[in-house]
Design a protein around this motif. Structure first.
Motif, PDB file in Angstrom:
ATOM      1  N   HIS A 163       0.809  -1.212   0.000  1.00  0.00           N
ATOM      2  CA  HIS A 163       0.000   0.000   0.000  1.00  0.00           C
ATOM      3  C   HIS A 163       0.848   1.270   0.000  1.00  0.00           C
ATOM      4  CE1 HIS A 163      -2.935  -2.896   2.075  1.00  0.00           C
ATOM      5  NE2 HIS A 163      -3.309  -2.759   0.830  1.00  0.00           N
ATOM      6  N   THR A 164       1.976   1.244   0.693  1.00  0.00           N
ATOM      7  CA  THR A 164       2.895   2.391   0.691  1.00  0.00           C
ATOM      8  C   THR A 164       4.279   1.910   0.289  1.00  0.00           C
ATOM      9  OG1 THR A 164       1.676   3.560   2.436  1.00  0.00           O
ATOM     10  CG2 THR A 164       3.960   4.201   2.078  1.00  0.00           C
ATOM     11  N   PRO A 165       4.796   2.340  -0.860  1.00  0.00           N
ATOM     12  CA  PRO A 165       6.140   1.926  -1.280  1.00  0.00           C
ATOM     13  C   PRO A 165       7.209   2.462  -0.338  1.00  0.00           C
ATOM     14  CG  PRO A 165       4.884   2.815  -3.120  1.00  0.00           C
ATOM     15  CD  PRO A 165       4.120   3.155  -1.879  1.00  0.00           C
ATOM     16  N   GLY A 166       8.280   1.724  -0.200  1.00  0.00           N
ATOM     17  CA  GLY A 166       9.358   2.076   0.712  1.00  0.00           C
ATOM     18  C   GLY A 166      10.017   3.407   0.421  1.00  0.00           C
ATOM     19  N   ILE A 167       9.844   3.940  -0.796  1.00  0.00           N
ATOM     20  CA  ILE A 167      10.450   5.226  -1.137  1.00  0.00           C
ATOM     21  C   ILE A 167       9.938   6.329  -0.225  1.00  0.00           C
ATOM     22  CG2 ILE A 167       8.704   5.799  -2.864  1.00  0.00           C
ATOM     23  CD1 ILE A 167      12.458   6.540  -3.168  1.00  0.00           C
ATOM     24  N   PHE A 168       8.723   6.163   0.344  1.00  0.00           N
ATOM     25  CA  PHE A 168       8.153   7.172   1.225  1.00  0.00           C
ATOM     26  C   PHE A 168       8.570   6.991   2.686  1.00  0.00           C
ATOM     27  CE2 PHE A 168       5.037   7.085  -2.289  1.00  0.00           C
ATOM     28  CZ  PHE A 168       4.988   8.433  -2.597  1.00  0.00           C
ATOM     29  N   VAL A 169       9.152   5.855   3.031  1.00  0.00           N
ATOM     30  CA  VAL A 169       9.391   5.506   4.435  1.00  0.00           C
ATOM     31  C   VAL A 169      10.875   5.663   4.767  1.00  0.00           C
ATOM     32  CG1 VAL A 169       9.180   3.696   6.188  1.00  0.00           C
ATOM     33  CG2 VAL A 169       7.433   3.924   4.395  1.00  0.00           C
ATOM     34  N   HIS A 170      11.158   6.320   5.889  1.00  0.00           N
ATOM     35  CA  HIS A 170      12.539   6.601   6.265  1.00  0.00           C
ATOM     36  C   HIS A 170      13.024   5.774   7.451  1.00  0.00           C
ATOM     37  CE1 HIS A 170      10.961  10.139   4.144  1.00  0.00           C
ATOM     38  NE2 HIS A 170      12.189  10.268   3.675  1.00  0.00           N
ATOM     39  N   ARG A 171      12.123   5.453   8.390  1.00  0.00           N
ATOM     40  CA  ARG A 171      12.503   4.684   9.576  1.00  0.00           C
ATOM     41  C   ARG A 171      11.442   3.633   9.862  1.00  0.00           C
ATOM     42  NH1 ARG A 171      13.645  10.174  13.108  1.00  0.00           N
ATOM     43  NH2 ARG A 171      15.023  11.116  11.555  1.00  0.00           N
ATOM     44  N   LEU A 172      11.893   2.489  10.341  1.00  0.00           N
ATOM     45  CA  LEU A 172      11.021   1.348  10.548  1.00  0.00           C
ATOM     46  C   LEU A 172      11.274   0.769  11.936  1.00  0.00           C
ATOM     47  CD1 LEU A 172       8.994  -0.159   8.673  1.00  0.00           C
ATOM     48  CD2 LEU A 172      10.888  -1.695   8.080  1.00  0.00           C
ATOM     49  N   VAL A 173      10.206   0.600  12.701  1.00  0.00           N
ATOM     50  CA  VAL A 173      10.303   0.081  14.063  1.00  0.00           C
ATOM     51  C   VAL A 173       9.424  -1.156  14.193  1.00  0.00           C
ATOM     52  CG1 VAL A 173       9.929   0.556  16.510  1.00  0.00           C
ATOM     53  CG2 VAL A 173      10.682   2.397  14.995  1.00  0.00           C
ATOM     54  N   LEU A 174       9.979  -2.238  14.728  1.00  0.00           N
ATOM     55  CA  LEU A 174       9.189  -3.430  15.009  1.00  0.00           C
ATOM     56  C   LEU A 174       8.538  -3.280  16.373  1.00  0.00           C
ATOM     57  CD1 LEU A 174       8.303  -6.298  14.238  1.00  0.00           C
ATOM     58  CD2 LEU A 174      10.389  -7.137  15.372  1.00  0.00           C
ATOM     59  N   GLY A 175       7.214  -3.321  16.413  1.00  0.00           N
ATOM     60  CA  GLY A 175       6.485  -3.173  17.669  1.00  0.00           C
ATOM     61  C   GLY A 175       5.970  -4.513  18.170  1.00  0.00           C
ATOM     62  N   THR A 176       5.796  -4.618  19.474  1.00  0.00           N
ATOM     63  CA  THR A 176       5.247  -5.826  20.081  1.00  0.00           C
ATOM     64  C   THR A 176       4.232  -5.424  21.146  1.00  0.00           C
ATOM     65  OG1 THR A 176       7.020  -5.870  21.743  1.00  0.00           O
ATOM     66  CG2 THR A 176       7.373  -7.149  19.711  1.00  0.00           C
ATOM     67  N   GLY A 177       3.411  -6.383  21.561  1.00  0.00           N
ATOM     68  CA  GLY A 177       2.492  -6.162  22.668  1.00  0.00           C
ATOM     69  C   GLY A 177       1.429  -5.126  22.401  1.00  0.00           C
TER      70      GLY A 177
END
Length: 238
Positions: free
Chosen positions: A205-219
């Motif tokens: 839905h959103t290509p990675g070109i728009f995304v700068h930081r990625l965080v894995l969330g839990t809980g």
């Protein structure tokens, strides 16, 4: 290859300054970037302007930042579930701009697409139009609405790969894709990070070109904003 993963939500938001403008994804309490919001509460950044469909509830979502007096202005569509929002607005502590829901979504989309402004008939002849340029288009009065370009976008996705390609799940797809594109820096928290190539390219839905930081969330809590149950017997016949 580019790896956009960062170690924690705190690491992802640590450079957001006082006075920043934030586009925040989510619909009600569905698809909200709850870990990123909690991290903002921890670092104590203040005087924020937030563009979001709603302001969470008193103790969850953006309601946490409202309670901490970290938000100066809300640009929203629906704010009826937050008593603290109401109190701050009526007392003059919080600046509020109410925007029709479709207009807010389009303002985010336009900002992300490089469209400075657009005309819409929604809100014409009401207080929404006050102070805005109007024009008669095909016999209908329309008002000029500005596209939103935020300093940072905070979004919540279901899956991503390390390149930042995002997949949203069901209702979480409402505002998150538009919010993601209109931030100069997009920070996404996700439930699962998969290998590059594992995502169906047609499902991104959103290509990675728009995304700068990625965080894995839990809980994740995944609260229900307002639980409604049926009273009386369930009618027969489906």
């Amino acid at each position: 290859m580019i790896d956009k993963r960062v170690s924690s939500a705190l690491e992802a938001v640590k450079d957001i300054p006082d006075g920043a403008h934030l586009a925040v994804g989510g619909f009600g309490l569905c698809g909200i970037p709850e870990h990123l919001i909690s991290a903002l509460a921890q670092i104590g950044v203040k005087d924020l302007t937030c563009y979001s469909n709603n302001a969470g509830v008193d103790d969850f979502g953006l309601g946490i930042l409202l309670k901490n007096r970290q938000i100066r202005k809300m640009v929203s569509s629906y704010v009826g579930e937050n008593a603290e929002f109401e109190r701050q607005f009526l007392s003059g502590e919080l600046e509020v701009e109410l925007v029709p829901q479709g207009t807010l979504a389009e303002r985010m989309r336009a900002g992300g697409a490089g469209i400075p402004a657009f005309y819409t008939p929604t809100g014409a002849g009401t207080t929404v139009a006050e102070g805005k340029e109007t024009r008669l288009i095909r016999g209908r009065e329309c008002i000029l609405e500005a596209g939103i370009v935020a300093d940072f976008a905070l979004v919540k996705a279901w899956k991503a790969d390390r390149l930042g390609n995002l997949v949203f799940r069901r209702t979480a797809r409402n505002f998150n894709p538009m919010a993601a594109t209109c931030g100069l820096v997009c920070i996404a928290e996700v439930e699962e990070i998969v290998e590059v190539g594992a995502l169906d390219s047609d499902a991104i839905h959103t290509p990675g070109i728009f995304v700068h930081r990625l965080v894995l969330g839990t809980g994740y809590e995944k609260r229900i904003e307002k639980r409604v149950t049926r009273q009386g017997p369930i009618p027969s016949g489906g």
